[in-house]
Design a protein around this motif. Structure first.
Motif, PDB file in Angstrom:
ATOM      1  N   PRO A 203      10.176  19.250   9.404  1.00 35.87           N
ATOM      2  CA  PRO A 203      10.802  18.738   8.185  1.00 35.87           C
ATOM      3  C   PRO A 203      10.724  17.224   8.070  1.00 35.87           C
ATOM      4  CG  PRO A 203      12.481  19.127   9.820  1.00 35.87           C
ATOM      5  CD  PRO A 203      11.164  19.538  10.449  1.00 35.87           C
ATOM      6  N   TRP A 204       9.591  16.676   8.416  1.00 37.96           N
ATOM      7  CA  TRP A 204       9.402  15.236   8.399  1.00 37.96           C
ATOM      8  C   TRP A 204       7.928  14.910   8.221  1.00 37.96           C
ATOM      9  CZ3 TRP A 204       6.860  16.884  12.535  1.00 37.96           C
ATOM     10  CH2 TRP A 204       7.513  17.637  13.525  1.00 37.96           C
ATOM     11  N   ARG A 205       7.681  13.674   7.812  1.00 43.24           N
ATOM     12  CA  ARG A 205       6.317  13.138   7.817  1.00 43.24           C
ATOM     13  C   ARG A 205       6.412  11.634   8.035  1.00 43.24           C
ATOM     14  NH1 ARG A 205       4.256  11.179   2.658  1.00 43.24           N
ATOM     15  NH2 ARG A 205       5.778  11.394   0.973  1.00 43.24           N
ATOM     16  N   LEU A 206       5.327  11.054   8.522  1.00 47.57           N
ATOM     17  CA  LEU A 206       5.299   9.630   8.857  1.00 47.57           C
ATOM     18  C   LEU A 206       4.280   8.915   7.976  1.00 47.57           C
ATOM     19  CD1 LEU A 206       5.307   9.940  12.767  1.00 47.57           C
ATOM     20  CD2 LEU A 206       7.261   9.710  11.235  1.00 47.57           C
ATOM     21  N   ILE A 207       4.649   7.736   7.514  1.00 50.02           N
ATOM     22  CA  ILE A 207       3.741   6.899   6.727  1.00 50.02           C
ATOM     23  C   ILE A 207       3.575   5.588   7.490  1.00 50.02           C
ATOM     24  CG2 ILE A 207       3.314   5.762   4.523  1.00 50.02           C
ATOM     25  CD1 ILE A 207       5.318   7.709   3.250  1.00 50.02           C
ATOM     26  N   VAL A 208       2.368   5.340   7.981  1.00 49.81           N
ATOM     27  CA  VAL A 208       2.096   4.110   8.730  1.00 49.81           C
ATOM     28  C   VAL A 208       1.734   3.009   7.741  1.00 49.81           C
ATOM     29  CG1 VAL A 208       0.692   3.020  10.516  1.00 49.81           C
ATOM     30  CG2 VAL A 208       1.305   5.453  10.718  1.00 49.81           C
ATOM     31  N   LEU A 209       2.487   1.932   7.786  1.00 48.69           N
ATOM     32  CA  LEU A 209       2.311   0.817   6.854  1.00 48.69           C
ATOM     33  C   LEU A 209       1.679  -0.354   7.577  1.00 48.69           C
ATOM     34  CD1 LEU A 209       5.861   1.140   5.255  1.00 48.69           C
ATOM     35  CD2 LEU A 209       3.696   1.996   4.312  1.00 48.69           C
ATOM     36  N   GLU A 210       0.403  -0.582   7.281  1.00 48.55           N
ATOM     37  CA  GLU A 210      -0.317  -1.701   7.875  1.00 48.55           C
ATOM     38  C   GLU A 210      -0.250  -2.904   6.935  1.00 48.55           C
ATOM     39  OE1 GLU A 210      -3.578   0.451  10.631  1.00 48.55           O
ATOM     40  OE2 GLU A 210      -3.806   0.880   8.500  1.00 48.55           O
ATOM     41  N   ARG A 211      -0.974  -3.987   7.272  1.00 49.40           N
ATOM     42  CA  ARG A 211      -0.779  -5.272   6.606  1.00 49.40           C
ATOM     43  C   ARG A 211      -0.885  -5.199   5.085  1.00 49.40           C
ATOM     44  NH1 ARG A 211       2.242  -8.054   8.158  1.00 49.40           N
ATOM     45  NH2 ARG A 211       3.069  -7.961   6.066  1.00 49.40           N
ATOM     46  N   GLY A 212      -1.919  -4.566   4.576  1.00 50.19           N
ATOM     47  CA  GLY A 212      -2.078  -4.500   3.132  1.00 50.19           C
ATOM     48  C   GLY A 212      -0.937  -3.779   2.457  1.00 50.19           C
ATOM     49  N   ALA A 213      -0.499  -2.673   3.052  1.00 51.61           N
ATOM     50  CA  ALA A 213       0.614  -1.912   2.484  1.00 51.61           C
ATOM     51  C   ALA A 213       1.915  -2.694   2.580  1.00 51.61           C
ATOM     52  CB  ALA A 213       0.743  -0.572   3.198  1.00 51.61           C
ATOM     53  N   LEU A 214       2.115  -3.404   3.673  1.00 55.92           N
ATOM     54  CA  LEU A 214       3.336  -4.188   3.842  1.00 55.92           C
ATOM     55  C   LEU A 214       3.421  -5.317   2.819  1.00 55.92           C
ATOM     56  CD1 LEU A 214       3.399  -4.315   7.733  1.00 55.92           C
ATOM     57  CD2 LEU A 214       5.088  -3.178   6.279  1.00 55.92           C
ATOM     58  N   ASP A 215       2.290  -5.962   2.548  1.00 57.10           N
ATOM     59  CA  ASP A 215       2.285  -7.027   1.537  1.00 57.10           C
ATOM     60  C   ASP A 215       2.591  -6.453   0.150  1.00 57.10           C
ATOM     61  OD1 ASP A 215       1.685  -8.905   3.471  1.00 57.10           O
ATOM     62  OD2 ASP A 215      -0.475  -8.883   3.080  1.00 57.10           O
ATOM     63  N   ARG A 216       2.037  -5.290  -0.137  1.00 58.69           N
ATOM     64  CA  ARG A 216       2.308  -4.641  -1.429  1.00 58.69           C
ATOM     65  C   ARG A 216       3.781  -4.285  -1.553  1.00 58.69           C
ATOM     66  NH1 ARG A 216       2.785   0.580  -2.652  1.00 58.69           N
ATOM     67  NH2 ARG A 216       1.898   1.264  -0.652  1.00 58.69           N
ATOM     68  N   LEU A 217       4.375  -3.765  -0.484  1.00 58.16           N
ATOM     69  CA  LEU A 217       5.778  -3.382  -0.524  1.00 58.16           C
ATOM     70  C   LEU A 217       6.698  -4.598  -0.607  1.00 58.16           C
ATOM     71  CD1 LEU A 217       5.839  -0.430   2.015  1.00 58.16           C
ATOM     72  CD2 LEU A 217       5.906  -0.323  -0.475  1.00 58.16           C
ATOM     73  N   ALA A 218       6.293  -5.702   0.026  1.00 59.14           N
ATOM     74  CA  ALA A 218       7.090  -6.926  -0.079  1.00 59.14           C
ATOM     75  C   ALA A 218       7.140  -7.398  -1.526  1.00 59.14           C
ATOM     76  CB  ALA A 218       6.508  -8.012   0.827  1.00 59.14           C
ATOM     77  N   ALA A 219       6.006  -7.356  -2.208  1.00 61.61           N
ATOM     78  CA  ALA A 219       5.966  -7.756  -3.614  1.00 61.61           C
ATOM     79  C   ALA A 219       6.798  -6.804  -4.474  1.00 61.61           C
ATOM     80  CB  ALA A 219       4.524  -7.790  -4.103  1.00 61.61           C
ATOM     81  N   LEU A 220       6.692  -5.513  -4.196  1.00 63.26           N
ATOM     82  CA  LEU A 220       7.462  -4.532  -4.950  1.00 63.26           C
ATOM     83  C   LEU A 220       8.958  -4.721  -4.716  1.00 63.26           C
ATOM     84  CD1 LEU A 220       7.668  -2.017  -6.741  1.00 63.26           C
ATOM     85  CD2 LEU A 220       7.344  -0.619  -4.674  1.00 63.26           C
ATOM     86  N   ALA A 221       9.344  -5.022  -3.473  1.00 62.73           N
ATOM     87  CA  ALA A 221      10.760  -5.256  -3.174  1.00 62.73           C
ATOM     88  C   ALA A 221      11.280  -6.439  -3.979  1.00 62.73           C
ATOM     89  CB  ALA A 221      10.958  -5.483  -1.683  1.00 62.73           C
TER      90      ALA A 221
END
Length: 202
Positions: A61-79
């Protein structure tokens, strides 16, 4: 079919080094972590260890999403965008942005409850928490700093849907940040066993 694990099928034996690790482990604050972070080859076995948790009914009942540099930068902007839309105070908004902008690597642990009519959702939620805790322990046992965080982005539906693609019914257990520690944090007060443990013999 997955081949049986030859190590797991061996008899149990005492491992004092593991007990010593568990007796002294503590999270490394995310703000003290920097690069390098484990690459995919180093991270993969840690993720596999995290998934070896109690899982009543084998539901996964779980899944993992690995957030590397490009994804982290995108999420920082979205935040940053979401914080403005929500009218958050600057310090609260900044923490949400920094969690991704400053992270060397992050694994989002997602709860994916299965409606089987047999396994209570609460037991599935406990399994998801075990994944996050085990991933932290595995990373630290491998010599990396690790920290399990939530923060307001973990509870913001817009952020979770747009940023991580969570489906209806899915929830975020937390973000596990992994990297190289820059400073050794002091220990914090620990729970008093006398208050937390109730011994009963009848």
């Amino acid at each position: 079919m997955t081949a049986p694990d030859p190590v797991a099928s061996q008899p149990l034996r005492a491992r004092p080094e593991v007990l010593d690790f568990l007796a002294t482990r503590r999270s490394r604050p995310a703000k003290t972590l920097t690069g390098p972070a484990p690459d995919r080859a180093a991270l993969a076995p840690l993720l596999q260890m995290a998934l070896r948790v109690p899982d009543h009914g084998k539901l996964e009942p779980w899944r993992l999403i690995v957030l590397e540099r490009g994804a982290l930068d995108r999420l920082a902007a979205l935040a940053g965008t979401r914080a403005t839309e929500k009218g958050l105070a600057p310090d609260q908004a900044g923490k949400g942005v920094a969690q991704f902008a400053d992270s060397p690597l992050c694994v989002a642990v997602v709860a994916v409850p299965r409606d089987t009519g047999k396994v209570p959702e609460w037991e599935q939620v406990l399994s998801v928490g075990a994944v996050a805790a085990t991933l932290c322990n595995a990373a630290q046992a491998a010599g990396w700093g690790a920290c399990w965080l939530t923060g307001w982005p973990a509870y913001d539906p817009g952020f979770l849907t747009e940023g991580l693609g969570l489906a209806p019914g899915e929830r975020l257990a937390g973000f596990v940040h992994i990297g190289t520690e820059t400073t050794l944090p002091p220990d914090r007060p620990r729970p008093d066993p006398e208050r937390s443990i109730d011994w009963r013999d009848a």
